[in-house]
Design an enzyme around this catalytic site. Structure first.
Site, mmCIF file in Angstrom:
data_model
loop_
_atom_site.group_PDB
_atom_site.id
_atom_site.type_symbol
_atom_site.label_atom_id
_atom_site.label_comp_id
_atom_site.label_asym_id
_atom_site.label_seq_id
_atom_site.Cartn_x
_atom_site.Cartn_y
_atom_site.Cartn_z
ATOM 1 N N LYS A 180 6.928 -4.206 -3.384
ATOM 2 C CA LYS A 180 8.142 -4.033 -3.123
ATOM 3 C C LYS A 180 8.560 -4.054 -2.033
ATOM 4 O O LYS A 180 9.481 -4.519 -1.524
ATOM 5 C CB LYS A 180 8.191 -2.715 -4.493
ATOM 6 C CG LYS A 180 9.759 -2.400 -3.999
ATOM 7 C CD LYS A 180 10.385 -2.801 -5.336
ATOM 8 C CE LYS A 180 11.953 -2.471 -5.653
ATOM 9 N NZ LYS A 180 12.510 -4.039 -5.847
ATOM 10 N N GLU A 209 9.089 -14.857 -10.480
ATOM 11 C CA GLU A 209 8.232 -13.402 -10.017
ATOM 12 C C GLU A 209 7.696 -12.515 -11.598
ATOM 13 O O GLU A 209 6.407 -12.331 -11.177
ATOM 14 C CB GLU A 209 9.180 -13.201 -9.300
ATOM 15 C CG GLU A 209 9.880 -13.231 -7.783
ATOM 16 C CD GLU A 209 10.392 -11.432 -7.754
ATOM 17 O OE1 GLU A 209 10.360 -11.375 -7.139
ATOM 18 O OE2 GLU A 209 11.758 -12.100 -7.911
ATOM 19 N N ASN A 260 -2.013 2.251 5.878
ATOM 20 C CA ASN A 260 -1.162 1.138 5.336
ATOM 21 C C ASN A 260 -0.613 0.596 6.944
ATOM 22 O O ASN A 260 -0.376 0.923 7.782
ATOM 23 C CB ASN A 260 0.220 2.004 5.109
ATOM 24 C CG ASN A 260 0.402 2.514 3.052
ATOM 25 O OD1 ASN A 260 -0.778 2.099 3.044
ATOM 26 N ND2 ASN A 260 1.589 2.850 3.315
ATOM 27 N N GLY A 261 -0.766 -0.981 6.407
ATOM 28 C CA GLY A 261 0.008 -1.588 8.331
ATOM 29 C C GLY A 261 -1.247 -2.731 8.139
ATOM 30 O O GLY A 261 -2.620 -2.961 7.379
ATOM 31 N N TRP A 271 -2.911 -2.485 -1.390
ATOM 32 C CA TRP A 271 -2.982 -3.263 -1.606
ATOM 33 C C TRP A 271 -3.392 -5.003 -0.684
ATOM 34 O O TRP A 271 -3.115 -4.600 0.580
ATOM 35 C CB TRP A 271 -1.176 -3.735 -1.923
ATOM 36 C CG TRP A 271 -0.966 -5.196 -2.444
ATOM 37 C CD1 TRP A 271 0.029 -5.566 -3.455
ATOM 38 C CD2 TRP A 271 -0.058 -6.818 -1.489
ATOM 39 N NE1 TRP A 271 0.030 -6.900 -3.109
ATOM 40 C CE2 TRP A 271 0.586 -7.182 -1.872
ATOM 41 C CE3 TRP A 271 -0.201 -7.126 0.252
ATOM 42 C CZ2 TRP A 271 1.083 -8.399 -1.554
ATOM 43 C CZ3 TRP A 271 0.716 -8.032 0.373
ATOM 44 C CH2 TRP A 271 1.327 -8.627 -0.501
ATOM 45 N N CYS A 281 1.070 -1.257 -0.085
ATOM 46 C CA CYS A 281 -0.276 0.142 -0.001
ATOM 47 C C CYS A 281 1.050 1.190 -0.011
ATOM 48 O O CYS A 281 1.950 1.502 0.825
ATOM 49 C CB CYS A 281 -0.980 -0.100 1.572
ATOM 50 S SG CYS A 281 -2.360 -1.355 1.495
ATOM 51 N N ARG A 295 5.030 -0.290 -6.522
ATOM 52 C CA ARG A 295 5.193 -0.914 -4.917
ATOM 53 C C ARG A 295 3.962 -2.322 -5.429
ATOM 54 O O ARG A 295 4.418 -3.002 -3.916
ATOM 55 C CB ARG A 295 4.892 0.185 -4.043
ATOM 56 C CG ARG A 295 5.680 1.170 -3.738
ATOM 57 C CD ARG A 295 5.280 2.298 -2.383
ATOM 58 N NE ARG A 295 5.179 1.301 -1.243
ATOM 59 C CZ ARG A 295 6.058 1.545 -0.789
ATOM 60 N NH1 ARG A 295 7.161 1.422 -0.835
ATOM 61 N NH2 ARG A 295 5.857 0.795 0.213
ATOM 62 N N GLU A 317 17.955 -18.021 -6.747
ATOM 63 C CA GLU A 317 17.671 -16.384 -6.983
ATOM 64 C C GLU A 317 17.470 -16.249 -8.630
ATOM 65 O O GLU A 317 16.508 -15.807 -9.156
ATOM 66 C CB GLU A 317 19.589 -15.825 -6.659
ATOM 67 C CG GLU A 317 18.841 -13.528 -7.641
ATOM 68 C CD GLU A 317 18.363 -12.904 -6.869
ATOM 69 O OE1 GLU A 317 17.264 -13.641 -5.608
ATOM 70 O OE2 GLU A 317 17.885 -11.910 -7.190
ATOM 71 N N LYS A 337 14.064 -15.794 -9.541
ATOM 72 C CA LYS A 337 13.244 -14.099 -10.621
ATOM 73 C C LYS A 337 12.486 -14.353 -11.824
ATOM 74 O O LYS A 337 11.748 -13.635 -12.544
ATOM 75 C CB LYS A 337 14.382 -13.690 -11.441
ATOM 76 C CG LYS A 337 15.742 -12.879 -10.935
ATOM 77 C CD LYS A 337 15.163 -11.475 -10.522
ATOM 78 C CE LYS A 337 14.777 -11.447 -9.218
ATOM 79 N NZ LYS A 337 15.307 -10.843 -7.593
ATOM 80 N N HIS A 339 18.211 -37.097 -4.871
ATOM 81 C CA HIS A 339 17.785 -37.143 -4.477
ATOM 82 C C HIS A 339 16.690 -36.451 -4.055
ATOM 83 O O HIS A 339 14.844 -36.367 -3.539
ATOM 84 C CB HIS A 339 18.209 -36.434 -2.598
ATOM 85 C CG HIS A 339 19.677 -36.925 -2.215
ATOM 86 N ND1 HIS A 339 19.566 -37.417 -2.142
ATOM 87 C CD2 HIS A 339 20.908 -36.353 -3.102
ATOM 88 C CE1 HIS A 339 21.445 -38.141 -1.941
ATOM 89 N NE2 HIS A 339 21.759 -37.577 -2.870
HETATM 90 C C1 F6R Z 1 12.617 -11.069 -5.435
HETATM 91 C C2 F6R Z 1 12.378 -8.902 -4.193
HETATM 92 C C3 F6R Z 1 12.131 -9.675 -2.498
HETATM 93 C C4 F6R Z 1 13.113 -8.649 -1.762
HETATM 94 C C5 F6R Z 1 12.466 -9.826 -0.569
HETATM 95 C C6 F6R Z 1 13.104 -8.551 0.346
HETATM 96 O O1 F6R Z 1 12.740 -9.908 -6.367
HETATM 97 O O2 F6R Z 1 12.291 -8.372 -4.472
HETATM 98 O O3 F6R Z 1 12.382 -11.081 -2.516
HETATM 99 O O4 F6R Z 1 14.305 -8.998 -2.132
HETATM 100 O O5 F6R Z 1 11.058 -9.005 -0.043
HETATM 101 O O6 F6R Z 1 12.782 -6.597 0.441
HETATM 102 P P1 F6R Z 1 14.213 -5.986 0.773
HETATM 103 O O7 F6R Z 1 15.095 -6.691 0.525
HETATM 104 O O8 F6R Z 1 12.982 -4.478 0.800
HETATM 105 O O9 F6R Z 1 13.604 -6.165 2.735
#
Ligand code: F6R
Length: 609
Positions: free
Chosen positions: A604, A492, A99-100, A75, A2, A27, A485, A489, A508
């Site tokens: 985000k 996502e 927010n929250g 959100w 949010c 975000r 990772e 990516k 395994h």
């Molecule tokens: C993946 C991604 C998330 C963030 C995670 C932590 O691409 O963006 O997995 O890495 O939500 O976010 P921060 O670094 O802002 O604590």
């Protein structure tokens, strides 16, 4: 997650709020709304499900020149994404954006229904709005006092902005656990949950602290503690410019941020490492040389990509640092475990946004236990950056795309520099350290070279593999976190189901998955594990794999596609390979026609658990 914006001044507030909401789009959100008040308090409230563009159409049909207002991108947490659940919420005289999460909202709701409040939405926010309205009317008190009393009854996290139709000359704001920034202009005041909404309006900002309440008028802001005692605010300079939040000719922020890595990594390294004279130094840790020498255990904590950055750096650091144990922890797990912290531990709290709720909770718990906590953060002035005992900013600039790329590379680099510092303090051989620092210094240009050379090739491969619904990413040693990772990516942004595994784990379990619906990404470094990795490929081929290998070897590789990366690096080669998988995820997502920068269901900055 949010977003909140607010404005009071002499501009048309609808337009200021709208441009702020557009800045917050990255975000992640599912609905948006604004309310503005006319000179005598008459409200114009507009809400829409979906994109801010939908709200914009509505604003065009209901144009007002009101000079005060608040807005929100939602959100969904409580209640589905819908117009009814969108903010601002209105009860009686009060409009409120939040927010929250209000954890005790059910109890409060039950109480309020006794006073004839009925609720139109399923949200916790509407309950808070009703609570403020109830106190405001019952006590005939000021808005700030009603908000303060209401917040004392609330359990949970919030950043809020509140308007009363009775007083269109103020916005009341408050925060606890959810960021809120007040921007000061000339006879105008801005409110935002994220600095990007303030860029271009003002660079004079106040980062509100937990427990603070503010009354914003055109003249400025007066802050209070929760007991309504006046407190002084410290005004800081906003370190974010318009350039850094624009696409600069790229189709998507994600591609721009992948390409920014040579530059952003250079900013992380700047002044912190030197091979000659040998130096690895992070300013701002607030630790004496003696304290650094004493460190026996490093605990790295983060979520998602930030967690993987800790894992990856751990593999690097163990190559040159004996006698210090290193563990990487998932914040959402750690916070609920009954864990023991070994003596002489330093905790590294890793977060791009500096606002991630689980990571913040771990920081608070570790501080309570007296553990030294250092931040590895990107967002300047964020909550984690302010609450740690010391730390390092990674300085990658604004990361707008939801999927994290440039922050990962720099987080790994910053944690590794911390390892190099420890190694230097503990007397590790200069020759060895110098060679690693040489590599670190060469990394930005190696990444640049690889991006230039392989972009088209990866794009072509991505198009050819974009129809698969599943992917398996495997790697050994420092390529294992890169496999995790890489898979993250891909899933996502492309919504292709992807799993990352340590290649040695294939037999395994995961090898059972391989069939024609899968493609595999195998990272193979030309080192002591080359043969083992090649065997993994052969095993998978025997089961009908469609493997893409990312490698720096010129030896034979048994894969359907081989991306041969030429790099002079050894230790940091995995970070170069990672750039290839970032491109792969990006181009698969583009080929599948996805919303690359704002993938579905994601936010985000994850400020609630
Ligand atoms: C993946 C991604 C998330 C963030 C995670 C932590 O691409 O963006 O997995 O890495 O939500 O976010 P921060 O670094 O802002 O604590």
């Amino acid at each position: 997650m949010c977003g909140i914006v607010g404005y009071i001044g002499d501009k048309e507030s609808q337009q200021v709020l709208l441009s702020g909401l557009k800045r917050l789009e990255y975000r992640g959100y599912d609905s948006a709304g604004i309310v503005t008040l006319g000179a005598s308090g008459e409200p114009t409230s507009l809400r829409e499900k979906g994109k801010v563009a939908e709200l914009e159409k509505k604003i065009l049909n209901h144009k007002k020149d009101d000079e005060v207002g608040i807005g929100h991108t939602r959100w969904a947490t409580h209640g589905a994404p819908s117009k009814r659940n969108a903010h601002p919420h209105n009860v009686g005289d009060i409009y409120l954006v939040h927010n929250g999460i209000i954890e005790n909202y059910q109890d409060l709701k039950t109480e309020l229904t006794k006073y004839d409040y009925d609720f139109k939405s399923e949200t916790d926010t509407e309950v808070l709005t009703a609570l403020v309205d109830y106190i405001y009317k019952k006590d005939g008190t000021s808005l700030v006092s009603a908000v303060s009393q209401a917040l004392k009854m609330v359990v949970g996290a919030y950043g809020i902005a509140v308007l009363s139709v009775k007083n269109p000359s103020e916005i009341v704001v408050a925060r606890k656990g959810s960021p809120l920034i007040v921007g000061l202009g000339d006879d105008e005041v801005f409110v935002a949950s994220d600095a990007s909404a303030l860029v271009g309006h003002t660079d004079q900002v106040i980062y509100m602290r937990d427990g603070e309440i503010g009354v914003c008028t055109r003249e400025g802001v007066q802050l209070y503690d929760i007991e309504a005692n006046e407190i002084n605010a410290s005004v800081e300079k906003l370190e974010l410019d318009l350039q850094s939040i624009q696409k600069k000719g790229y189709d998507h922020f994600l591609l721009k941020e992948i390409y920014e890595q040579p530059e952003s990594l250079n900013s992380t390294l700047l002044g912190r490492v030197s091979a000659d004279p040998l130096r690895a130094r992070l300013g701002g840790l607030n630790m004496s040389d003696n304290e650094i020498r004493k460190v026996e255990h490093v605990m790295v904590i983060g979520c998602g990509t930030a967690y993987y950055a800790g894992l990856e750096a751990g593999y690097f650091i163990e190559q040159f640092l004996d006698g210090v144990t290193f563990s990487s922890q998932i914040a959402s797990e750690l916070r609920y475990r009954s864990f023991t912290v070994p003596k002489n531990t330093v905790a590294l709290i890793v977060s791009q946004s500096g606002e991630t709720a689980d990571t913040l909770a771990c920081l608070q718990e570790l501080k309570r236990r007296g553990v030294k906590c250092l931040g590895v953060v990107n967002a300047v002035g964020s909550t984690i950056a302010r609450e740690v005992d010391g730390g390092v900013y990674v300085h990658v600039g604004a990361e707008i795309s939801v999927a994290s790329t440039k922050a990962f590379t720099s987080q790994v680099a910053a944690i590794t520099i911390f390892g190099l510092m420890l190694a230097q303090a503990k007397g590790v051989g200069q020759m060895q350290l110098r060679s690693y620092i040489h590599e670190l210094e060469a990394l930005p240009s190696e990444i640049e070279k690889v991006l230039k050379k392989h972009d088209k090739e990866v794009q072509k491969i991505a198009k050819a593999y974009a129809h698969y619904e599943h992917a398996l990413y495997i790697g050994r040693d420092a390529l294992y976190p890169i496999a995790l990772e890489g898979a993250l990516k891909l899933k996502e942004v492309s919504y292709v189901h992807a799993e990352g595994y340590a290649a040695g784990e294939l037999k395994h379990g995961p090898i059972a998955l391989i069939d024609d619906r899968f493609f595999e990404v195998c990272y193979i470094q030309d080192n002591w594990l080359y043969e083992k990795s090649q065997s993994n490929l052969i095993e998978m081929n025997a089961r009908g794999a469609h493997a893409i290998a990312i490698t720096n070897t010129s030896k034979r590789i048994a894969a359907e596609k081989v991306i041969r990366v030429n790099t002079k690096l050894e230790l940091f080669t995995p970070l170069v390979f990672n750039v290839i998988s970032q491109l792969l995820a990006y181009y698969v997502a583009v080929a599948r026609g996805n919303d690359v920068d704002q993938p579905r269901n994601l936010a985000k900055s994850v400020t609630v658990e």
